[in-house]
Scaffold this active site. Structure first.
Site, PDB file in Angstrom:
ATOM      1  N   GLU A 256       0.883  -1.173   0.000  1.00 16.15           N
ATOM      2  CA  GLU A 256       0.000   0.000   0.000  1.00 16.15           C
ATOM      3  C   GLU A 256       0.913   1.212   0.000  1.00 16.15           C
ATOM      4  O   GLU A 256       1.620   1.454   0.982  1.00 16.15           O
ATOM      5  CB  GLU A 256      -0.866   0.027   1.266  1.00 16.15           C
ATOM      6  CG  GLU A 256      -1.835  -1.119   1.393  1.00 16.15           C
ATOM      7  CD  GLU A 256      -2.938  -1.074   0.354  1.00 16.15           C
ATOM      8  OE1 GLU A 256      -3.221   0.019  -0.160  1.00 16.15           O
ATOM      9  OE2 GLU A 256      -3.474  -2.137   0.050  1.00 16.15           O
ATOM     10  N   CYS A 295      -3.023   8.906   3.277  1.00 15.44           N
ATOM     11  CA  CYS A 295      -2.714   8.349   1.949  1.00 15.44           C
ATOM     12  C   CYS A 295      -3.826   8.641   0.963  1.00 15.44           C
ATOM     13  O   CYS A 295      -3.592   8.665  -0.240  1.00 15.44           O
ATOM     14  CB  CYS A 295      -2.468   6.852   2.050  1.00 15.44           C
ATOM     15  SG  CYS A 295      -3.824   5.972   2.827  1.00 15.44           S
TER      16      CYS A 295
HETATM   17  P1  NAP Z   1       8.203   5.008   4.681  1.00 16.66           P
HETATM   18  O1  NAP Z   1       9.302   5.912   5.024  1.00 16.66           O
HETATM   19  O2  NAP Z   1       8.216   4.338   3.350  1.00 16.66           O
HETATM   20  O3  NAP Z   1       8.145   3.921   5.865  1.00 16.66           O
HETATM   21  C1  NAP Z   1       7.110   2.974   5.915  1.00 16.66           C
HETATM   22  C2  NAP Z   1       7.497   1.876   6.881  1.00 16.66           C
HETATM   23  O4  NAP Z   1       8.589   1.139   6.331  1.00 16.66           O
HETATM   24  C3  NAP Z   1       7.969   2.379   8.238  1.00 16.66           C
HETATM   25  O5  NAP Z   1       7.521   1.512   9.234  1.00 16.66           O
HETATM   26  C4  NAP Z   1       9.480   2.291   8.106  1.00 16.66           C
HETATM   27  O6  NAP Z   1      10.142   2.181   9.331  1.00 16.66           O
HETATM   28  C5  NAP Z   1       9.594   1.012   7.319  1.00 16.66           C
HETATM   29  N1  NAP Z   1      10.880   0.788   6.672  1.00 16.66           N
HETATM   30  C6  NAP Z   1      11.641   1.670   5.996  1.00 16.66           C
HETATM   31  N2  NAP Z   1      12.740   1.048   5.511  1.00 16.66           N
HETATM   32  C7  NAP Z   1      12.660  -0.245   5.908  1.00 16.66           C
HETATM   33  C8  NAP Z   1      13.490  -1.391   5.735  1.00 16.66           C
HETATM   34  N3  NAP Z   1      14.623  -1.327   5.042  1.00 16.66           N
HETATM   35  N4  NAP Z   1      13.101  -2.563   6.277  1.00 16.66           N
HETATM   36  C9  NAP Z   1      11.948  -2.661   6.979  1.00 16.66           C
HETATM   37  N5  NAP Z   1      11.123  -1.604   7.179  1.00 16.66           N
HETATM   38  C10 NAP Z   1      11.470  -0.414   6.642  1.00 16.66           C
HETATM   39  O7  NAP Z   1       6.785   5.752   4.746  1.00 16.66           O
HETATM   40  P2  NAP Z   1       6.247   6.680   5.928  1.00 16.66           P
HETATM   41  O8  NAP Z   1       6.997   7.963   5.869  1.00 16.66           O
HETATM   42  O9  NAP Z   1       6.160   5.930   7.196  1.00 16.66           O
HETATM   43  O10 NAP Z   1       4.740   6.911   5.452  1.00 16.66           O
HETATM   44  C11 NAP Z   1       4.349   7.878   4.523  1.00 16.66           C
HETATM   45  C12 NAP Z   1       4.018   7.263   3.193  1.00 16.66           C
HETATM   46  O11 NAP Z   1       3.095   6.191   3.369  1.00 16.66           O
HETATM   47  C13 NAP Z   1       3.339   8.209   2.244  1.00 16.66           C
HETATM   48  O12 NAP Z   1       3.961   8.123   1.004  1.00 16.66           O
HETATM   49  C14 NAP Z   1       1.902   7.703   2.162  1.00 16.66           C
HETATM   50  O13 NAP Z   1       1.270   7.959   0.940  1.00 16.66           O
HETATM   51  C15 NAP Z   1       2.067   6.264   2.389  1.00 16.66           C
HETATM   52  N6  NAP Z   1       0.855   5.661   2.939  1.00 16.66           N
HETATM   53  C16 NAP Z   1       0.114   4.833   2.161  1.00 16.66           C
HETATM   54  C17 NAP Z   1      -1.035   4.252   2.677  1.00 16.66           C
HETATM   55  C18 NAP Z   1      -1.867   3.312   1.859  1.00 16.66           C
HETATM   56  O14 NAP Z   1      -2.737   2.656   2.436  1.00 16.66           O
HETATM   57  N7  NAP Z   1      -1.679   3.197   0.574  1.00 16.66           N
HETATM   58  C19 NAP Z   1      -1.429   4.510   3.980  1.00 16.66           C
HETATM   59  C20 NAP Z   1      -0.650   5.363   4.742  1.00 16.66           C
HETATM   60  C21 NAP Z   1       0.495   5.934   4.218  1.00 16.66           C
HETATM   61  P3  NAP Z   1      10.842   3.434  10.034  1.00 16.66           P
HETATM   62  O15 NAP Z   1       9.770   4.422  10.324  1.00 16.66           O
HETATM   63  O16 NAP Z   1      11.434   2.826  11.246  1.00 16.66           O
HETATM   64  O17 NAP Z   1      11.835   3.953   9.042  1.00 16.66           O
END
Ligand code: NAP
Length: 509
Positions: A256, A295
């Site tokens: 997602e 999102c």
């Molecule tokens: P993100 O930076 O991509 O991180 C998402 C998750 O992945 C976090 O828990 C992060 O942990 C983890 N992560 C990052 N690198 C990783 C790795 N190498 N191994 C394992 N886990 C890893 O996104 P975000 O800043 O949290 O969220 C914002 C984004 O989410 C926006 O782009 C938004 O559009 C999207 N979003 C989409 C939806 C949907 O349903 N489509 C819903 C909500 C949000 P850490 O925080 O510890 O780095």
């Protein structure tokens, strides 16, 4: 300052690395440290498979549904505490916090309700049976059974309660144990929800584990019966999905990711109509609710070119009435972004959009000495076809008005330039226009939301994700799908085509 521990193998454990510091998004004061380095992920994986999975399957669907109902109630008891925590750690207003926390308990309750029709067993019929032989004795029936793996859930920071629980509800009801990993900036809220879950004693041992920090080698341990459900940016999603272990062992992966969601005003909607009021209200709500960190929030606002001046002026006026400030003060309707990194990203994003657009209100400038505040920012595109509007998700209270010629064909073309989205909302009283755009954009969207004067008083906002309807979208949005009532269980169950004596197959069900 609280140290967030992980709950693995039935005990709370502290990581050995330097903790990431979680802060109050308004005051920037440190609130908690979060780190899971060095924790034994292999033991956690084995614990889920050997202890959690069998215990869940023993309960059958009805028993697992009862657990979800009890968990929903247990978390609800702590609603006020969780709202306060969310206001501090995530920068949420009270309304934003309720959206997350009530969303979590509501989704658990909804899946408990869906479970009522599933019975005590672990087998679901998938469609009707089919006669395969010369007579009905040789029969075919698709069934669904719980997979014998673990579900790893990696969540985004913006919905620390709902994001965790909406995934858990589907996995646990399907009979699959979970390991939850929240986004770090708001992990305090997710951790408190995890603590309540564990302390409630509702879930059997091994059904629920929680990682406060990085997942270490967990994804390299996943096998053919396991699943990874990820929510976050498309960049992180693509990186994780490309993990060689996940590819080689065909681990199920659901992504997602981000989305350039659209709101489209049709040329027939006049200013006196309910549909027009709803369009304005929903755009303003989407831009400012959770400080635009949703999102499903609208990023692209398509307006017929000859209406752009009036519509933009109205949106600017309504955004100007949103009081921004400390979210613990009820007079404020929008709080700060969740973290310093978010503030940095949003400011940079506004800068990129502003190279191809005029800023009508807001902008990248600081609006407070402390805290991660940014003003609601509306831009007007100089050229609606410029790539930046269709490819660059600025994850904050930021959206762009994109003029178009009012035709269904042009609306369809421009909306689809987003490359795959979670939701698009259409505002029109012209049935033919609505049908043409809806069906034209449907292949590129997980959800199409339409409003006209006949439903204006009854609709739920397009940004709201409902447990009974699917959530997800193709392409940029990750290609995944969650929720959707019983459809949400498909990812965690195996569909098997059973062929044999009809009597035996029916007995199985
Ligand atoms: P993100 O930076 O991509 O991180 C998402 C998750 O992945 C976090 O828990 C992060 O942990 C983890 N992560 C990052 N690198 C990783 C790795 N190498 N191994 C394992 N886990 C890893 O996104 P975000 O800043 O949290 O969220 C914002 C984004 O989410 C926006 O782009 C938004 O559009 C999207 N979003 C989409 C939806 C949907 O349903 N489509 C819903 C909500 C949000 P850490 O925080 O510890 O780095």
């Amino acid at each position: 300052m609280i140290t967030l521990e992980s709950y693995l193998g039935g005990t709370w454990q502290k990581g050995s690395g330097e903790p990431a510091i979680l802060v109050n998004a308004t005051t920037e004061e440190a609130m908690a440290g979060c780190n899971a380095d060095g924790l034994d992920m292999a033991a956690a994986h084995a614990y889920a498979l050997e202890v959690g999975g069998p215990a869940l399957r023993e309960l059958g669907f009805a028993g697992r549904g009862a657990l979800l109902k009890a968990l929903s109630k247990a978390i609800y008891e702590y609603r006020e505490e969780l709202i306060d925590l969310s206001i501090a750690n995530a920068g949420c207003t009270r309304g934003d916090a309720k959206f997350d926390i009530d969303g979590a308990t509501g989704t658990l309750a909804a899946y408990a309700y869906f479970a009522k029709e599933l019975g005590d067993g672990n087998v679901l019929a998938d469609g009707d049976g089919i006669q395969l032989g010369r007579t009905a004795r040789f029969w075919g029936q698709h069934i669904r059974v719980p997979r014998r793996g673990v579900a790893v859930h990696i969540n985004a920071f913006n919905f620390p309660a709902w994001g965790q629980m909406e995934k858990m509800a589907c996995a646990l009801l399907a009979g699959v144990p979970v390991i939850e990993k929240p986004g770090t900036p708001t992990a305090l809220v997710a951790w408190r929800v995890a603590q309540i879950t564990v302390e409630s004693g509702i879930l059997p041992a091994g059904a629920f584990q929680f990682v406060a920090g990085r997942t270490g080698n967990l994804l390299d341990l996943l096998g053919a019966q396991d699943a990874l459900a990820f929510t976050g940016s498309s960049g992180t999603g693509a990186k994780l999905k490309a993990g060689s272990n996940l590819i080689e062992r065909n681990v199920r992966v659901n992504i997602e990711a981000d989305s350039l969601n659209s709101a489209v005003l049709a040329p027939d909607v006049d200013e006196a109509s309910d549909t027009y009021d709803q369009f304005l209200a929903n755009v303003v709500l989407d831009m400012t609710q959770k400080t635009g960190q949703k999102c499903t929030a609208v990023r692209r606002i398509f307006v017929p070119a000859d209406r752009v001046e009036d519509v933009s002026a109205e949106l600017v006026a309504q955004l100007g009435r949103i009081a921004v400030g400390d979210p613990s003060d009820k007079k404020h309707r929008m709080g700060p972004l969740a973290s310093a990194a978010q503030l940095r990203d949003v400011r940079a994003g506004i800068g990129r959009l502003a190279q191809a657009a005029d800023i009508l209100c807001g902008g990248a400038d600081a609006i407070a000495e402390k805290g991660f505040f940014v003003a609601p920012t509306l831009l007007l595109a100089k050229d609606s076809d410029a790539d930046v509007f269709h490819a660059d998700e600025v994850f904050g209270p930021v959206a762009t008005v994109l003029p178009y010629d009012g035709s269904a064909a042009e609306a369809t073309r421009l909306v689809n330039r987003g490359g795959g989205g979670l939701v698009a909302s259409l505002y029109s009283n012209d049935g033919a226009w609505t049908e043409e755009v809806s069906l034209g954009i449907a292949p590129w969207h997980g959800r199409v939301w339409t409003a006209n004067d006949r439903v204006a008083s009854q609709t739920l906002p397009p940004g709201m994700v409902l447990p009974a309807m699917t959530h997800g979208g193709p392409g940029r949005a990750g290609g995944g799908e969650e929720l959707g009532g019983m459809r949400g269980l498909e990812f965690y169950t195996q569909r098997t085509a059973m062929q044999g004596f009809q009597g035996s197959l029916q007995a199985m069900l």
